[in-house]
Design a protein around this motif. Structure first.
Motif: not given
Length: 187
Positions: A69-70, A73, A82
């Motif tokens: 997630d880090t 983001d 991405k």
């Protein structure tokens, strides 16, 4: 020792035992002995060997999810970036845990209860990736079948890198290309 600290100690010891002896030798009795606690303490924390394996998988997934997630983001909001970050993060998480996670995953397949734990995390990963790539997909979004293909590729490529059959960068690059192809096909 507070319960949360004891659980962490037992999980860390279980990972060490798997690294040294493999999952076949991992029992709650062996864990208790190695951790310097009584068997009832280990049983109180995990209930059964399957409970311990499920807790190990969850421990791995919680750490993997935080790293993942880090990184996602922080990535630029482009499809390519991405995909690069998702692929690299997935491979890196497996490589960080090494052969131990492979052994736990193999043991998880042995019972319906443990398979259910694994499946819930697989579904969470697929849903997360569908959200990440929704802006780059068509109105129907990224297909479930395509995401299952990505997950299969992620697991296989990461394992091949962990086994030394391919490099980390080869695993990440191939996974990124697979992910890009699935997302582009949805567009």
């Amino acid at each position: 020792m507070p319960r949360q600290a004891r659980t962490r100690q037992l999980l860390d010891m279980a990972w060490a035992l798997i690294s040294e002896e493999g999952t076949d030798q991992l029992t709650l009795g062996r864990l208790a002995e190695a951790a310097g606690v009584t068997k009832p303490v280990a049983y109180d924390h995990f209930g059964t060997r399957n409970g311990l394996l499920a807790a190990l998988y969850e421990d791995y997934d919680v750490r993997q999810t935080a790293i993942f997630d880090t990184a996602v983001d922080a990535a630029k909001a482009t499809m390519h970036e991405k995909a690069r970050v998702v692929a690299a993060s997935y491979v890196d998480c497996v490589l960080t845990q090494g052969q131990e996670i492979s052994a736990v995953v193999a043991a998880l397949g042995g019972s319906p209860e443990l398979q259910a734990v694994k499946r819930s995390y697989q579904h969470a990963f697929i849903e997360k990736c569908q959200r990440i790539f929704a802006p780059f997909a068509g109105t129907a979004g990224v297909s479930n079948a395509g995401m299952w293909a990505v997950l299969g590729a992620a697991d296989t490529l990461s394992q091949a890198a962990a086994d030394g059959d391919i490099s980390r960068s080869q695993a990440s690059d191939e996974l990124m290309q697979t992910l890009l192809a699935v997302v582009k096909r949805s567009a």
